[in-house]
Motif scaffolding. Structure first.
Motif, short mmCIF file in Angstrom:
data_model
loop_
_atom_site.label_atom_id
_atom_site.label_comp_id
_atom_site.label_asym_id
_atom_site.label_seq_id
_atom_site.Cartn_x
_atom_site.Cartn_y
_atom_site.Cartn_z
N PRO A 31 0.81 -1.22 0.00
CA PRO A 31 0.00 0.00 0.00
C PRO A 31 0.84 1.28 0.00
O PRO A 31 0.44 2.28 -0.59
N PHE A 32 2.04 1.24 0.62
CA PHE A 32 2.90 2.42 0.59
C PHE A 32 3.36 2.72 -0.83
O PHE A 32 3.38 3.88 -1.26
N TYR A 33 3.71 1.68 -1.58
CA TYR A 33 4.13 1.87 -2.96
C TYR A 33 2.96 2.37 -3.81
O TYR A 33 3.14 3.24 -4.67
N ALA A 34 1.77 1.83 -3.58
CA ALA A 34 0.58 2.28 -4.32
C ALA A 34 0.32 3.76 -4.04
O ALA A 34 0.03 4.53 -4.96
N PHE A 35 0.41 4.16 -2.78
CA PHE A 35 0.20 5.56 -2.43
C PHE A 35 1.26 6.44 -3.09
O PHE A 35 0.96 7.52 -3.61
N PHE A 36 2.52 5.97 -3.09
CA PHE A 36 3.60 6.72 -3.73
C PHE A 36 3.32 6.93 -5.21
O PHE A 36 3.48 8.04 -5.73
N LYS A 37 2.89 5.87 -5.91
CA LYS A 37 2.59 5.99 -7.34
C LYS A 37 1.43 6.95 -7.58
O LYS A 37 1.47 7.76 -8.52
N ILE A 38 0.38 6.87 -6.76
CA ILE A 38 -0.76 7.78 -6.91
C ILE A 38 -0.33 9.21 -6.66
O ILE A 38 -0.74 10.14 -7.36
N TRP A 39 0.52 9.41 -5.66
CA TRP A 39 1.01 10.75 -5.33
C TRP A 39 1.80 11.33 -6.50
O TRP A 39 1.56 12.45 -6.92
#
Length: 185
Positions: free
Chosen positions: A127-135
């Motif tokens: 989820p941290f990587y997903a949030f990073f990509k969305i950001w």
């Protein structure tokens, strides 16, 4: 030429699917063996660790089945010729992210068997990587992008134009229909 590419992709996908099927079994068995060797006191596993295992194994199972479905080649039942090689499982993007989630799940299974239940915290990488990509792709450019000021636009207009840009500018000033004025539809 195209048939060679279809056969190559079908062969690579078949090997990848075979590895994926083996990979869904090996980390579980390896985790149990390592748990037996290094952490006998944790046998049988607690309800909490079984819950975490099932909770993370289900998405990995779903994604592996998804990858098998899109990567399986379609053959003509009578002649056996390849009709479709399936999607290329080596392509970047969503397919690559599916494999990443599966690999993180396998690593957490083996790590928890060897080092303990705290290793499941590494699953939060997803989820941290997903949030990073969305950001990076959506939130930051949409809300925090600097707007151009009049000074910047004046400085941009002072930049020297390439020969092609000068030609296009002269054509547009003459009203040449080959030069489009505005966004394409």
């Amino acid at each position: 030429m195209a048939k060679g590419s279809v056969k190559r992709i079908a062969g690579q996908n078949a090997q990848t699917i075979k590895n994926l099927r083996i990979g869904m079994i090996v980390p579980t068995v390896l985790s149990l063996v390592l748990r037996f060797i290094f952490r006998r006191s944790s046998l049988p596993p607690s309800k909490g660790s079984l819950f975490i295992y099932v909770l993370t194994y289900l998405p990995a199972l779903f994604l592996s089945r998804y990858l098998e479905n899109i990567g399986t080649s379609r053959r003509d039942p009578t002649t056996g010729t390849i009709l479709s090689s399936g999607e290329d499982l080596g392509q970047p993007g969503v397919t690559e992210w599916c494999f990443d989630i599966i690999y993180v799940t396998w690593a957490c299974e083996v790590g928890s068997g060897t080092l303990g239940e705290w290793f499941w915290w590494f699953y939060l990488v997803i989820p941290f990587y997903a949030f990073f990509k969305i950001w990076v792709k959506f939130i930051y450019p949409m809300f925090f992008r600097k707007s151009s000021t009049p000074d910047q636009t004046a400085a941009d207009s002072d930049k020297p134009l390439s020969k092609r840009q000068e030609k296009l500018q002269k054509r547009s000033e003459r009203g040449d229909p080959r030069v489009q004025r505005g966004p394409r539809k």
